[in-house]
Motif scaffolding. Structure first.
Motif, mmCIF file in Angstrom:
data_model
loop_
_atom_site.group_PDB
_atom_site.id
_atom_site.type_symbol
_atom_site.label_atom_id
_atom_site.label_comp_id
_atom_site.label_asym_id
_atom_site.label_seq_id
_atom_site.Cartn_x
_atom_site.Cartn_y
_atom_site.Cartn_z
ATOM 1 N N PRO A 256 0.821 -1.222 0.000
ATOM 2 C CA PRO A 256 0.000 0.000 0.000
ATOM 3 C C PRO A 256 0.855 1.273 0.000
ATOM 4 N N GLY A 257 0.386 2.248 -0.781
ATOM 5 C CA GLY A 257 1.033 3.561 -0.804
ATOM 6 C C GLY A 257 2.255 3.659 -1.700
ATOM 7 N N ILE A 258 2.686 2.527 -2.284
ATOM 8 C CA ILE A 258 3.878 2.575 -3.159
ATOM 9 C C ILE A 258 3.416 2.902 -4.592
ATOM 10 N N PRO A 259 4.014 3.910 -5.218
ATOM 11 C CA PRO A 259 3.560 4.274 -6.579
ATOM 12 C C PRO A 259 3.822 3.168 -7.608
ATOM 13 N N VAL A 260 2.867 3.045 -8.541
ATOM 14 C CA VAL A 260 2.984 2.005 -9.581
ATOM 15 C C VAL A 260 3.322 2.659 -10.920
ATOM 16 N N ASN B 148 4.030 -1.013 -22.487
ATOM 17 C CA ASN B 148 3.718 -2.342 -23.031
ATOM 18 C C ASN B 148 2.759 -3.094 -22.103
ATOM 19 N N THR B 149 1.596 -2.481 -21.843
ATOM 20 C CA THR B 149 0.516 -3.090 -21.056
ATOM 21 C C THR B 149 -0.784 -2.689 -21.749
ATOM 22 N N TYR B 150 -1.859 -3.444 -21.506
ATOM 23 C CA TYR B 150 -3.141 -3.054 -22.096
ATOM 24 C C TYR B 150 -3.765 -1.906 -21.303
ATOM 25 N N ALA B 151 -4.698 -1.200 -21.952
ATOM 26 C CA ALA B 151 -5.263 0.028 -21.357
ATOM 27 C C ALA B 151 -5.896 -0.249 -19.989
ATOM 28 N N GLU B 152 -6.541 -1.386 -19.856
ATOM 29 C CA GLU B 152 -7.184 -1.720 -18.574
ATOM 30 C C GLU B 152 -6.144 -1.816 -17.456
ATOM 31 N N THR B 153 -4.986 -2.361 -17.769
ATOM 32 C CA THR B 153 -3.894 -2.480 -16.791
ATOM 33 C C THR B 153 -3.331 -1.091 -16.478
ATOM 34 N N LYS B 154 -3.142 -0.285 -17.517
ATOM 35 C CA LYS B 154 -2.628 1.082 -17.308
ATOM 36 C C LYS B 154 -3.528 1.860 -16.361
ATOM 37 N N ALA B 155 -4.835 1.623 -16.481
ATOM 38 C CA ALA B 155 -5.797 2.385 -15.669
ATOM 39 C C ALA B 155 -5.563 2.181 -14.169
ATOM 40 N N GLU B 156 -4.879 1.119 -13.784
ATOM 41 C CA GLU B 156 -4.606 0.849 -12.359
ATOM 42 C C GLU B 156 -3.296 1.484 -11.897
ATOM 43 N N ALA B 157 -2.523 2.051 -12.823
ATOM 44 C CA ALA B 157 -1.191 2.577 -12.466
ATOM 45 C C ALA B 157 -1.264 4.059 -12.111
ATOM 46 N N ASP B 158 -0.201 4.545 -11.445
ATOM 47 C CA ASP B 158 -0.118 5.984 -11.164
ATOM 48 C C ASP B 158 0.443 6.724 -12.364
ATOM 49 N N ILE B 159 1.373 6.085 -13.041
ATOM 50 C CA ILE B 159 2.010 6.730 -14.203
ATOM 51 C C ILE B 159 2.504 5.631 -15.150
ATOM 52 N N CYS B 160 2.484 5.925 -16.435
ATOM 53 C CA CYS B 160 3.074 4.996 -17.411
ATOM 54 C C CYS B 160 4.467 5.506 -17.781
ATOM 55 N N CYS B 161 5.213 4.660 -18.480
ATOM 56 C CA CYS B 161 6.511 5.099 -19.000
ATOM 57 C C CYS B 161 6.781 4.313 -20.265
ATOM 58 N N THR B 162 7.688 4.814 -21.076
ATOM 59 C CA THR B 162 8.188 4.004 -22.189
ATOM 60 C C THR B 162 9.662 3.752 -21.893
ATOM 61 N N SER B 163 10.313 3.023 -22.777
ATOM 62 C CA SER B 163 11.727 2.744 -22.511
ATOM 63 C C SER B 163 12.538 4.042 -22.524
ATOM 64 N N LYS C 39 13.283 7.928 -11.278
ATOM 65 C CA LYS C 39 14.081 8.787 -10.390
ATOM 66 C C LYS C 39 13.237 9.922 -9.811
ATOM 67 N N ALA C 40 12.271 10.406 -10.602
ATOM 68 C CA ALA C 40 11.508 11.589 -10.171
ATOM 69 C C ALA C 40 10.394 11.267 -9.172
ATOM 70 N N LEU C 41 9.942 10.010 -9.132
ATOM 71 C CA LEU C 41 8.804 9.685 -8.261
ATOM 72 C C LEU C 41 9.158 9.885 -6.791
ATOM 73 N N GLY D 184 9.231 9.203 -2.686
ATOM 74 C CA GLY D 184 9.295 7.986 -1.858
ATOM 75 C C GLY D 184 10.557 7.188 -2.103
ATOM 76 N N ASP D 185 10.746 6.124 -1.303
ATOM 77 C CA ASP D 185 11.980 5.341 -1.431
ATOM 78 C C ASP D 185 11.745 3.980 -2.093
ATOM 79 N N LYS D 186 10.513 3.788 -2.595
ATOM 80 C CA LYS D 186 10.200 2.527 -3.300
ATOM 81 C C LYS D 186 9.262 2.813 -4.451
ATOM 82 N N LEU D 187 9.289 1.955 -5.459
ATOM 83 C CA LEU D 187 8.264 2.026 -6.502
ATOM 84 C C LEU D 187 8.033 0.630 -7.060
ATOM 85 N N ILE D 188 6.820 0.459 -7.585
ATOM 86 C CA ILE D 188 6.479 -0.811 -8.244
ATOM 87 C C ILE D 188 6.618 -0.564 -9.745
ATOM 88 N N PHE D 189 7.382 -1.441 -10.428
ATOM 89 C CA PHE D 189 7.539 -1.298 -11.879
ATOM 90 C C PHE D 189 7.054 -2.593 -12.538
#
Ligand code: 13P
Ligand code: SF4
Length: 346
Positions: free
Chosen positions: A136-140, A145-160, A168-170, A172-177
């Motif tokens: 809980p509380g860790i940014p995703v 390379n995920t489907y739109a439904e999966t993206k909708a659950e994330a805090d932010i998307c990224c590309t390569s 680096k910019a998020l 906190g001291d942890k993130l879910i990738f």
């Protein structure tokens, strides 16, 4: 097709390493001509990824069919700017979905319903909900390379191209990738060294890039000792660790690789990425040599010039729904914010 357009297209293909007999094939040239006419008649544009075969990477200005050729970040930005009525997306489904989310009033057509992606298929929206409950509380951060439904659950998307900057910019001291474990491990080394942050990873992988083994690259480095190495973030961390420092080169995104070659003094390069990026590089840098262990993405290769023509022929007819990307409003709204945040790092 006018003589000028015909020769420009065939010449561009040959610069990209395509043989003359293929580049001047009459069926191919007829299909190109028809696509150029259909685009105009039906007010459509073609967005094409660098992993498409060369025939789909030649731009309209050079006698080809693509209105824009780019990496997944460039294609997302291009999708926001489309003013035509329809986009025919020469890439894979998650890319076409992203274009739809970013420009929902336009029709988006994908020329093959089989153009998936092993990474996008490795994780669902439910999986992300599970991870969020567990941490809980860790940014995703969801890789594009995920489907739109999966993206909708994330805090932010990224590309390569912007994953490192975003991680680096998020706060906190942890993130879910999610979902690429190898890209995650490669990124983790830099993120940890530069910010001390921990990354929680998923076990997905790209079925193309995971095939680049240390022995395969080491063998090529022995055969071409002057060559620099160009490896995509999705290549296994073990391969990167055992090879990159031997020859120099870059670990990065598709665009990082393209830009690196422009700056490098080396004349020979070993490519650790999708085979047709080799054609892109040959077209851009005709005086440099690219050694390419040719591993093709089977999903990207579902789309060729003839299926692209079929999609355009179907546009505006009852066959259109065979190709059209339809997303429900909730998914569009849910995925929009994480994608929009990603574009702030474009
Ligand atoms: P890029 O983000 O570099 O375009 O990569 C897309 C992809 O599918 C990598 O395998
Ligand atoms: Fe997916 Fe890999 Fe193909 Fe890219 S190259 S679309 S990550 S399977």
């Amino acid at each position: 097709m006018s003589v000028i357009t015909y020769s420009a297209y065939a010449q561009k293909l040959q610069e990209m390493g395509i043989s003359r007999s293929v580049a001047e094939n009459t069926d191919l040239l007829k299909a190109v001509e028809e696509i150029r006419e259909l685009k105009q008649q039906k007010r459509a544009v073609i967005l094409s990824h660098y992993y498409m075969s060369a025939e789909l990477q030649v731009t309209h200005a050079n006698g080809g069919v693509a209105d824009f050729v780019g990496d997944s970040l460039g294609l997302s930005v291009a999708a926001t700017k489309v003013e035509a009525d329809a986009v025919v997306f020469c890439g894979v489904k998650f890319m076409a979905e992203t274009a739809k989310v970013l420009n929902p009033s336009r029709k988006v057509l994908l020329p093959s319903s089989l153009a998936g992606c092993s990474l996008a298929e490795s994780i669902t929206a439910e999986d992300v909900r599970f991870l969020k409950k567990k941490h809980p509380g860790i940014p995703v951060v969801a890789y594009i390379n995920t489907y739109a439904e999966t993206k909708a659950e994330a805090d932010i998307c990224c590309t390569s191209r912007n994953a490192l900057a975003i991680a680096k910019a998020l706060p906190g001291d942890k993130l879910i990738f999610v979902p690429d474990q190898f890209m995650g491990k490669n990124l983790q080394q830099r993120v940890k060294a530069e910010t001390g942050k921990e990354m929680i990873l998923w076990e997905g992988s790209c079925e193309v890039h995971e095939q680049f083994s240390p022995n395969q690259i080491l063998g090529l480095q022995m055969m071409y000792p002057e060559a620099e190495l160009l490896v995509h973030w999705e290549v296994p961390d073990d391969t990167v660790a055992r090879t990159l420092s031997r020859s120099g080169g870059i670990l990065g995104s598709t665009t990082d690789i393209i830009n690196y070659v422009a700056e490098s003094k080396a004349e020979q390069f070993i490519l650790g990425s999708e085979c047709d990026l080799g054609a892109t590089l040959r077209g851009m840098y005709p005086h440099k040599e690219f050694i390419v262990p040719c591993i093709r993405c089977p999903h990207m290769k579902q789309i060729d010039i003839y299926r692209t023509r079929d999609a355009l022929r179907a546009l505006g007819t009852e066959r259109e729904d065979l190709f059209r990307i339809d997303l429900n409003e909730t998914v569009i709204q849910g995925a929009y914010l994480p994608i929009k945040r990603m574009l702030e790092f474009a």
